[in-house]
Design a protein around this motif. Structure first.
Motif, PDB file in Angstrom:
ATOM      1  N   GLU A 287       6.769   8.343   2.378  1.00 10.61           N
ATOM      2  CA  GLU A 287       5.627   7.458   2.661  1.00 10.61           C
ATOM      3  C   GLU A 287       6.000   6.315   3.600  1.00 10.61           C
ATOM      4  OE1 GLU A 287       3.289   7.971  -1.645  1.00 10.61           O
ATOM      5  OE2 GLU A 287       4.753   6.360  -1.332  1.00 10.61           O
ATOM      6  N   GLY A 288       7.298   6.123   3.818  1.00 15.74           N
ATOM      7  CA  GLY A 288       7.743   5.040   4.693  1.00 15.74           C
ATOM      8  C   GLY A 288       7.944   3.723   3.978  1.00 15.74           C
ATOM      9  N   ARG A 289       7.944   3.741   2.654  1.00 14.84           N
ATOM     10  CA  ARG A 289       8.107   2.499   1.892  1.00 14.84           C
ATOM     11  C   ARG A 289       9.564   2.205   1.588  1.00 14.84           C
ATOM     12  NH1 ARG A 289       5.130   3.545  -3.360  1.00 14.84           N
ATOM     13  NH2 ARG A 289       5.251   1.291  -3.621  1.00 14.84           N
ATOM     14  N   ILE A 290      10.402   3.217   1.652  1.00 13.55           N
ATOM     15  CA  ILE A 290      11.833   3.076   1.399  1.00 13.55           C
ATOM     16  C   ILE A 290      12.563   3.784   2.535  1.00 13.55           C
ATOM     17  CG2 ILE A 290      13.717   3.900  -0.089  1.00 13.55           C
ATOM     18  CD1 ILE A 290      11.959   3.419  -2.481  1.00 13.55           C
ATOM     19  N   ASP A 291      13.632   3.174   3.045  1.00 14.81           N
ATOM     20  CA  ASP A 291      14.355   3.804   4.143  1.00 14.81           C
ATOM     21  C   ASP A 291      15.612   4.516   3.640  1.00 14.81           C
ATOM     22  OD1 ASP A 291      16.342   1.832   3.778  1.00 14.81           O
ATOM     23  OD2 ASP A 291      15.414   0.510   5.254  1.00 14.81           O
ATOM     24  N   PRO A 317      10.813  -6.135  -8.253  1.00 23.33           N
ATOM     25  CA  PRO A 317       9.548  -6.750  -8.680  1.00 23.33           C
ATOM     26  C   PRO A 317       8.329  -6.393  -7.835  1.00 23.33           C
ATOM     27  CG  PRO A 317      10.967  -8.363  -7.611  1.00 23.33           C
ATOM     28  CD  PRO A 317      11.789  -7.132  -7.780  1.00 23.33           C
ATOM     29  N   ASP A 318       8.530  -5.808  -6.664  1.00 24.27           N
ATOM     30  CA  ASP A 318       7.386  -5.403  -5.839  1.00 24.27           C
ATOM     31  C   ASP A 318       7.078  -3.913  -5.972  1.00 24.27           C
ATOM     32  OD1 ASP A 318       7.183  -8.010  -4.802  1.00 24.27           O
ATOM     33  OD2 ASP A 318       8.706  -7.563  -3.284  1.00 24.27           O
ATOM     34  N   PHE A 319       7.896  -3.218  -6.734  1.00 27.08           N
ATOM     35  CA  PHE A 319       7.768  -1.764  -6.804  1.00 27.08           C
ATOM     36  C   PHE A 319       7.384  -1.302  -8.210  1.00 27.08           C
ATOM     37  CE2 PHE A 319       9.363   2.636  -6.849  1.00 27.08           C
ATOM     38  CZ  PHE A 319       8.907   3.110  -5.627  1.00 27.08           C
ATOM     39  N   GLY A 592      -6.647   4.561  -2.350  1.00 26.45           N
ATOM     40  CA  GLY A 592      -6.609   3.098  -2.377  1.00 26.45           C
ATOM     41  C   GLY A 592      -5.292   2.444  -2.058  1.00 26.45           C
ATOM     42  N   GLY A 593      -4.220   3.214  -1.913  1.00 25.98           N
ATOM     43  CA  GLY A 593      -2.925   2.601  -1.616  1.00 25.98           C
ATOM     44  C   GLY A 593      -1.799   3.316  -2.330  1.00 25.98           C
ATOM     45  N   TYR A 594      -0.635   2.682  -2.307  1.00 25.66           N
ATOM     46  CA  TYR A 594       0.557   3.337  -2.844  1.00 25.66           C
ATOM     47  C   TYR A 594       0.801   2.982  -4.312  1.00 25.66           C
ATOM     48  CZ  TYR A 594       1.605   4.494   1.998  1.00 25.66           C
ATOM     49  OH  TYR A 594       1.538   5.005   3.271  1.00 25.66           O
ATOM     50  N   ILE A 595       1.416   3.933  -4.997  1.00 27.75           N
ATOM     51  CA  ILE A 595       1.829   3.791  -6.404  1.00 27.75           C
ATOM     52  C   ILE A 595       3.240   4.357  -6.517  1.00 27.75           C
ATOM     53  CG2 ILE A 595       1.495   4.770  -8.703  1.00 27.75           C
ATOM     54  CD1 ILE A 595      -1.445   4.497  -8.416  1.00 27.75           C
TER      55      ILE A 595
END
Length: 1022
Positions: A287-291, A317-319, A592-595
């Protein structure tokens, strides 16, 4: 017309003191407005008005003592505002006025109902052809013809009407049989096949080819991440097998069901199974959220950017939203999270958006008592917003979950018995034709009789083995697969690996109304891992795959990597413009977004005005009260503050009356999702047991784990529901951290905010309850949690200062901390708060000087006391001055734990900065220039005050309550544990003698005077 307001039935109490007047003459009041507060030695209760009007005269004052029937005040009727009556034909009627707008709405609603009845037409019955499975005839059937007639009749009912009609008839037959005395065999299980028939399966709208490619890439990257980490650092560990078995279960949810939180929607909440974390990271990578650098930092969290081993909100804390890897906590936390969501909706604090709570669990995890401990509550409360998905790969860490049984059937029986909607997803689509052709029922018979140990062994072998050991049990079943090759047989898939079956189950679960749902999915542990890991007992420990296994894994899932890339264990991520990446992002965009993702848009709660706490800072005079009662007084005041009142969430495990909180029953009500369907036996009393759909108190019953789960749900409401709430959980302190320590740790990891109140605290203060109830170590347990601030206040003003600061830090400044405060049930007078401007700061930092005895200016000792034992030390100091001419300074220590933390921090700074001027710990700032040795005591183990010993450059001695508690009076218990004033005096004299400040004869004389047995063993040995 004048009216009188009298004291209502207040139960068994008489001559109860009025502590507050909440109205004055000339005020206009309405029904249920509070007018006075009364307080007994056990509880504080507001008395509401039972009539409305203008107050003419008040007949009582603060300090008066009243009983049932006493006159409180007189009221005048309001001539121009008779809101509670209306006039009919010139006469007053008791009938309530219905506002015009409401009356209009009622009329319109009634008309709409009439129109609906007129327009309604009988719905056309759509009959579907339903496959029929004929069960194998039983040799015990004495009349097969009659049996078939009954079965044919049932089939006809199902064909003509529906399953509900058939269900009704069977239920009625069973009831009739019971009435006739027939012993009906009990069964909560259904045949070992899928719950949803093929013809009822809702088809997925997704692109199955793309989804399989994406799922394969996620599988590969998850395994590669763990293998790469352990190739570099073998001690890191990790898990491949669990996610390998559950990949499809997560993939279907991510692609089609789980709606993210955004500005328009509150979001579904998903409790991911802890051991599946690698798969969630692998998806976030696509998804491009983690490299890739972060993937290579799996389980390497010391430096920024590392990925936590399991879901840990404190570390990411953001994940991550929910810590779940301590097995058993996830299921219970999810249940109470779903219930708290309903609580917020029913109280009008959030909108009902149809949100769901999903919890992913393992079949081995279901053996934990917490996993199944609250499923009855979920059913009772009709939590149709809750969905469990149990991944039944049939294996736990060492071997089969139920080698000699069937875990799926066992779980079905448990959940069905508890009232859940159960959906079994056992067999994949490749089995559909076989089951349809099973005309004799022998295949289902084998399925029913084969135990899990056999199922696991078959998937560790091959198609030929399955043909012989499974289908070969009957000629009929062997013939069923006569045209199947061994490869075809091996391809027969389990339901949890079939996206079609999983989608149908998820769809049905999300549409279920009136009960929670559990989806029990059968999978293979280590699915796709080859001979090293697929369905073998060592799968859970597998962290490495050799080259052959990696090649097999690549080929099994068609991952587009060369042999060289496989040998290098390279990740694979398609180009951003590839169909796979576009699809995976589009699916999440549509939902609606990422989970998972952790955010908070909650507004802070402004701290209440100072005057709310003012009455806690004045002396109580001769009036005696416990700190528990002081807390209840303070909460009653907070319920009058518009910013705080609606956000308070009192949580009580069936001890409200013990803590003097029964006044809350009427004032704010006990939450009950169906309201109150009965009249309580104490309905006539002021503090009657009132349940209400919008009630505020969470009365959890004798259930500390459930109460703590509610506290965590409320304490994290700021992120999960974007609304700050203030949970206040009161409990017997002994049954706090000792009973629910794992939940407290999870609450800390979750960054919960709120108050834990250890009531009836102290090993000698609780007195008669005995060994199991008397707490002498909860503060030590609290000290193990880094973001828990713990306090043991003695006086009401200390409690007020601590509580006020807690509200400010947690709910206004949004610090991710929580408070543990112990309160006692011992009544005594409370002094006025000292005028010293440093007093409040000292209370919060952990200590301040409360008394000084400086009459003789010769010999001096420093006394440090906390909780109720501080009073023993003050009394001992008075004796030393009056009888031995010994001066002293007495310090109230509100938190030994906070003093220790400050000491550690200062010590560390000084060691790391040897070239700079040393800092001083707060303990040293307070005691560094004082005279004499130091003696500390509390109602807890000596280890509690001993924590500050390293930060004091003086002789230090401690007293405490080490050992098992026991029943007796407070006086006798304090003497037994050697923390009473007599032992304070005696040990004080001995300390001074040891320090050569006085002659030893004074200590010897005190031992004789107070009849102290020098030969008594330590209390720890008694």
């Amino acid at each position: 017309m004048s009216k009188e307001l009298l004291v209502p039935d207040i139960g068994d109490f008489e001559n109860v003191e009025i502590i507050e007047l909440l109205v004055k003459e000339g005020d206009q009041i309405n029904i249920n407005d509070p007018v006075i507060t009364i307080e007994s030695d056990k509880s504080s209760v507001e008395i509401p008005s039972t009539v409305s009007g203008l107050i003419e005269s008040i007949k009582v004052k603060v300090g008066d003592k009243v009983s049932k029937g006493d006159l409180i005040l007189n009221l005048a009727s309001l001539e121009n505002n008779k809101s509670d009556q209306k006039v009919i034909n010139g006469k007053q009627s008791d009938e309530k006025i219905i506002p015009k707008d409401t009356e209009k709405l009622i009329v319109e609603a009634e008309q709409a109902l009439k129109n609906k009845k007129i327009e309604e037409k009988p719905k056309e019955i759509i009959r579907k052809e339903k496959p029929r499975i004929i069960q194998v005839g039983s040799q015990n059937d004495i009349d097969p013809i009659e049996t078939n007639e009954w079965l044919d009749s049932l089939s006809e009912v199902i064909k003509r009407d529906d399953g509900q009609r058939a269900h009704y008839l069977i239920k009625e037959l069973m009831n009739k049989a019971y009435m006739e005395g027939v012993n009906i065999p009990y069964s909560q299980t259904t045949p070992y096949i899928n719950t949803i028939p093929v013809h009822e399966e809702v088809q997925s709208p997704g692109d199955q080819n793309l989804e399989r490619k994406i799922r394969s890439l996620i599988r590969w990257n998850a395994a590669a991440m763990v293998v790469r980490a352990n190739k570099r650092h073998p001690e890191l560990g990790g898990h491949i097998g669990t996610f390998a078995s559950a990949a499809t279960l997560y993939d279907v949810g991510m692609n089609h069901f789980w709606r993210a939180k955004n500005e328009n929607f509150g979001g579904d909440l998903v409790y991911f199974q802890g051991h599946c974390a690698p798969g969630i990271y692998a998806r976030a990578y696509l998804e491009g959220r983690i490299d890739e650098k972060q993937l290579d930092s799996f389980r390497q969290e010391v430096k920024p950017g590392g990925l936590s081993s399991y879901p840990h909100p404190w570390l990411m804390p953001d994940f991550w939203q929910f810590p779940t890897v301590s097995m058993g906590l996830g299921p219970m936390l999810a249940i109470y999270q779903a219930r708290f969501m309903k609580y917020l909706i029913n109280r009008g604090l959030i909108k009902d958006e149809g949100r769901k709570v999903w919890a992913f669990l393992g079949d081995g995890e279901m053996d934990e008592p917490e996993s199944l401990g609250a499923i009855g509550l979920a059913s009772r409360e009709k939590l149709d917003n809750l969905i469990f998905v149990v991944n039944c790969n049939l294996q736990r860490l060492d071997g089969p979950v139920r080698g000699n049984g069937k875990i799926i059937q066992e779980l079905e029986g448990i959940f069905r018995g508890a009232g859940w909607n159960v959906l079994k997803v056992i067999w994949g689509s490749y089995w559909d034709s076989l089951l349809a052709n099973d005309k004799t029922g022998h295949l289902v018979k084998i399925m029913n009789e084969t135990v899990d140990g056999e199922y696991q062994a078959m998937k560790a072998r091959d198609g030929a083995f399955v043909r012989e050991k499974f289908f070969g049990k009957f000629p009929e079943t062997k013939k069923l697969v006569g045209n199947y090759s061994d490869t075809d047989i091996w391809r027969l898939n389990r339901g949890g690996h079939d996206p079609h079956k999983v989608f149908a189950a998820y769809d049905k679960a999300t549409k279920n109304v009136g009960s929670p749902t559990v989806i029990i999915a059968k999978t293979i542990k280590g699915y796709g891992m080859g001979k090293t890991g697929e369905s073998v007992n060592t799968t859970h420990q597998t962290k490495k795959l050799d080259v052959d296994d990696l090649m097999y894994y690549r080929d099994r899932f068609d991952v587009p990597l060369t042999d060289e890339q496989v040998k290098n264990i390279e990740y694979y991520k398609p180009d951003e413009n590839s169909p796979e990446i576009k699809y995976i992002k589009k699916r999440r965009l549509d939902l609606g977004g990422y989970i998972p993702s952790r955010t908070s848009y909650a507004k802070p709660i402004l701290s209440p005005p100072i005057d709310i706490f003012d009455n806690m800072k004045v002396s109580t005079g001769e009036k005696q009260m416990s700190t528990t009662m002081a807390l209840v007084r303070m909460l009653t005041n907070l319920l009058r503050d518009k910013n705080v009142s609606t956000r308070l969430v009192p949580i009580i495990p069936d001890e409200a009356r013990t803590f003097g909180m029964e006044g809350f029953f009427q004032k704010i009500g006990i939450y009950a999702h169906e309201g109150q369907k009965y009249e309580p036996e104490d309905a006539a009393q002021l503090s009657s047991y009132r349940e209400d759909k919008s009630g505020q108190v969470l009365e959890e019953g004798i259930n500390e784990a459930g109460a703590m789960s509610s506290w965590i749900a409320a304490g994290t409401s700021y992120t999960n529901h974007d609304i700050e709430t203030i949970p206040i959980y009161l409990f017997y302190s002994m049954f706090g951290f000792q009973r629910i320590g794992d939940f407290a740790w999870a609450g800390a990891d979750s960054q919960s905010r709120g108050f834990l109140i250890g009531a009836t605290a102290g090993r000698t203060t609780l007195a008669g309850e005995g060994l199991q109830h008397q707490d002498g170590h909860s503060h030590l347990l609290a000290s193990t949690i880094p973001n828990c601030l713990s306090y043991d206040p003695t006086f009401h003003y200390e409690l007020a200062v601590i509580f006020k600061e807690g509200l400010r830090r947690m709910h206004e400044k949004k610090e991710n901390i929580f408070y543990y405060i112990t309160t006692m049930n011992e009544n005594y007078s409370h002094p006025e708060m000292p005028k010293d401007k440093e007093c409040e700061a000292g209370i919060l930092k952990g200590m301040y000087k409360i008394r000084e005895f400086n009459k003789f200016k010769k010999t001096k000792i420093q006394f440090l006391g906390s909780g109720t034992i501080l009073r023993e030390m003050i009394a001992g100091a008075e004796i030393l001055q009056n009888e031995y001419e010994i001066d002293s300074e007495v310090w109230s220590v509100t938190s030994f734990n906070e003093l220790r933390r400050d000491g550690m921090e200062v010590e560390r700074y000084n060691l790391l900065n040897p070239d700079k001027e040393p800092k001083k710990s707060f303990v040293e700032q307070c005691l560094g220039k004082t005279e004499g040795p130091i003696m500390a005591a509390s109602d807890y183990m000596r280890m509690l005050p001993d924590q500050i010993r390293p930060y004091i450059n003086k002789s230090f001695y401690s007293l405490g309550t080490d050992g098992f508690g026991r029943s007796d009076t407070r006086k006798n218990l304090r003497s037994f544990f050697e923390v009473d004033k007599e032992h304070v005096v005696t040990y004080g004299l001995s300390v001074l003698a040891k320090e050569q400040l006085i002659a030893s004869k004074y200590a010897v004389d005190a031992i004789k005077k107070y009849n102290i047995d020098q030969d008594k063993p330590m209390p720890t040995k008694l």
